[in-house]
Design a protein around this motif. Structure first.
Motif, PDB file in Angstrom:
ATOM      1  N   GLU A 152      37.580  42.819  30.305  1.00 26.45           N
ATOM      2  CA  GLU A 152      37.656  41.921  29.152  1.00 26.45           C
ATOM      3  C   GLU A 152      38.456  42.559  28.018  1.00 26.45           C
ATOM      4  O   GLU A 152      38.355  43.770  27.777  1.00 26.45           O
ATOM      5  N   TYR A 153      39.216  41.722  27.303  1.00 24.02           N
ATOM      6  CA  TYR A 153      40.016  42.186  26.170  1.00 24.02           C
ATOM      7  C   TYR A 153      39.850  41.214  25.009  1.00 24.02           C
ATOM      8  O   TYR A 153      39.651  40.011  25.194  1.00 24.02           O
ATOM      9  N   ARG A 154      39.956  41.797  23.806  1.00 20.43           N
ATOM     10  CA  ARG A 154      39.989  40.967  22.600  1.00 20.43           C
ATOM     11  C   ARG A 154      40.724  41.710  21.503  1.00 20.43           C
ATOM     12  O   ARG A 154      40.557  42.928  21.373  1.00 20.43           O
ATOM     13  N   TYR A 155      41.512  40.999  20.764  1.00 24.07           N
ATOM     14  CA  TYR A 155      42.329  41.601  19.695  1.00 24.07           C
ATOM     15  C   TYR A 155      43.193  42.736  20.221  1.00 24.07           C
ATOM     16  O   TYR A 155      43.379  43.765  19.571  1.00 24.07           O
ATOM     17  N   TYR A 213      37.423  44.960  25.359  1.00 21.24           N
ATOM     18  CA  TYR A 213      36.304  44.448  24.563  1.00 21.24           C
ATOM     19  C   TYR A 213      35.005  45.147  24.951  1.00 21.24           C
ATOM     20  O   TYR A 213      34.628  45.175  26.117  1.00 21.24           O
ATOM     21  N   SER A 214      34.331  45.707  23.941  1.00 21.78           N
ATOM     22  CA  SER A 214      33.063  46.397  24.169  1.00 21.78           C
ATOM     23  C   SER A 214      32.140  46.120  22.992  1.00 21.78           C
ATOM     24  O   SER A 214      32.132  46.867  22.003  1.00 21.78           O
ATOM     25  N   PRO A 215      31.355  45.040  23.040  1.00 23.84           N
ATOM     26  CA  PRO A 215      30.500  44.680  21.906  1.00 23.84           C
ATOM     27  C   PRO A 215      29.363  45.678  21.708  1.00 23.84           C
ATOM     28  O   PRO A 215      28.899  46.317  22.658  1.00 23.84           O
ATOM     29  N   THR A 234      31.241  36.534  31.035  1.00 22.08           N
ATOM     30  CA  THR A 234      31.730  37.416  29.980  1.00 22.08           C
ATOM     31  C   THR A 234      30.584  38.005  29.158  1.00 22.08           C
ATOM     32  O   THR A 234      29.441  37.535  29.220  1.00 22.08           O
ATOM     33  N   PHE A 291      30.429  37.083  22.638  1.00 31.76           N
ATOM     34  CA  PHE A 291      31.450  37.295  21.616  1.00 31.76           C
ATOM     35  C   PHE A 291      31.305  36.225  20.545  1.00 31.76           C
ATOM     36  O   PHE A 291      30.645  35.195  20.741  1.00 31.76           O
ATOM     37  N   ASP A 327      41.190  34.728  17.577  1.00 30.72           N
ATOM     38  CA  ASP A 327      39.985  35.276  18.223  1.00 30.72           C
ATOM     39  C   ASP A 327      39.891  34.895  19.700  1.00 30.72           C
ATOM     40  O   ASP A 327      38.806  34.748  20.254  1.00 30.72           O
ATOM     41  N   PHE A 340      39.823  35.085  23.748  1.00 33.92           N
ATOM     42  CA  PHE A 340      39.147  36.016  24.655  1.00 33.92           C
ATOM     43  C   PHE A 340      39.955  36.104  25.941  1.00 33.92           C
ATOM     44  O   PHE A 340      40.436  35.093  26.462  1.00 33.92           O
TER      45      PHE A 340
END
Length: 279
Positions: free
Chosen positions: A42-45, A49-51, A176, A179, A188, A190
């Protein structure tokens, strides 16, 4: 005098036999049924992505303040047990439970369309890129799905489920992480990058994206190839089918190539001419 055509016909059939066996073997492999196995990142920005628990809790608090009149709250009483159970779990535990819930889940197009959705959430747009084709046959084993979901509220905590399907039947391949949606923010989006390991013979597939409210576990929005052409007719196959095709090509070149066939035909023709001359 015995006709020279019969020996020639026999030799031709023998020359074509290896190719026939190879094609049959390949067809059986292509139609074989394998367990579905997929690796996803997963990727974001622009980054993996690692919340964190802190960021997720902040999003929950913000959502509770800005969505007090949301239709989601109207469904709260109907989802108390499920929501409360997931609410006290960690992010990893909730993701594991959801993955278990959706594991081996499939649905038809009619089932996907029959769900009553909320107008407060929608998937604004989505994009797909085909990334890796090991054997260069036009079918890809790695692809990327990017989607931009929006909400009528300032912020909302959600998660998505990605499906692959054909003939109007979809198979869940990835759940996912949670987010946050920030209103109608276009930055934003995803991203899910997937590698198909097994279970997908070479074919054209459609993608189905489902969006769930992370508190109530209610399906709030979805998009598929009928809504967005980018999600339709993707030429895909899993890794194990790419390797099978590659091995088949090697066998054909070494044992059933066109040079071998023409050589056998030439030899057969020479034998027939000699026999005719002798008689």
């Amino acid at each position: 005098m015995k006709s020279p055509i019969q020996p020639l016909a026999k030799l031709c059939l023998l020359a074509l036999l290896p190719c026939s066996l190879i094609n049959t073997s390949y067809a059986e492999q292509t139609l074989s049924s394998d367990p579905v196995s997929v690796e996803s990142t997963e990727y974001r920005y622009g980054a993996i992505y690692s919340p964190t628990e802190a960021s997720t809790q902040a999003a929950i608090d913000a959502t509770a303040k800005t969505a007090t009149t949301s239709a989601i709250n109207d469904t709260k009483n109907n989802n108390v047990t499920k929501a409360d159970t997931l609410g006290v779990a960690s992010l990893a535990e909730k993701k594991a439970k959801r993955e278990s819930l959706f594991s081996s889940t499939s649905k038809s197009y009619a089932e996907a369309q029959s769900t009553v959705l909320l107008s407060d959430y929608w998937i604004y747009d989505s994009w797909v890129s085909l990334d890796t084709d090991i054997d260069y046959d036009g079918y890809y084993s790695e692809f990327t799905v990017e989607f931009d979901a929006d909400t009528a509220y300032d912020s909302a905590l959600v998660y998505g489920v990605i499906y692959l399907g054909r003939n109007d039947r979809y198979e869940a391949i990835h759940v996912t992480s949670e987010f946050v949606l920030y209103g109608e923010d276009s930055s934003d989006a995803f991203v899910v990058e997937s590698r198909l390991l097994s279970g997908f013979p070479a074919a054209d597939y459609d993608v189905l994206i489902e969006l769930y409210d992370a508190y109530s576990e209610q399906l709030v929005a979805f998009s598929d190839g009928y809504d967005d052409a980018d999600l339709a007719y993707l030429s895909l196959e899993s890794d194990n089918h790419e390797y099978i095709y590659e091995d088949t090509v090697i066998v054909v070149e070494e044992h059933g190539g066109s040079t071998t066939i023409f050589s056998l035909l030439f030899i057969a023709f020479t034998l027939v001419v000699r026999r005719v001359i002798r008689h």
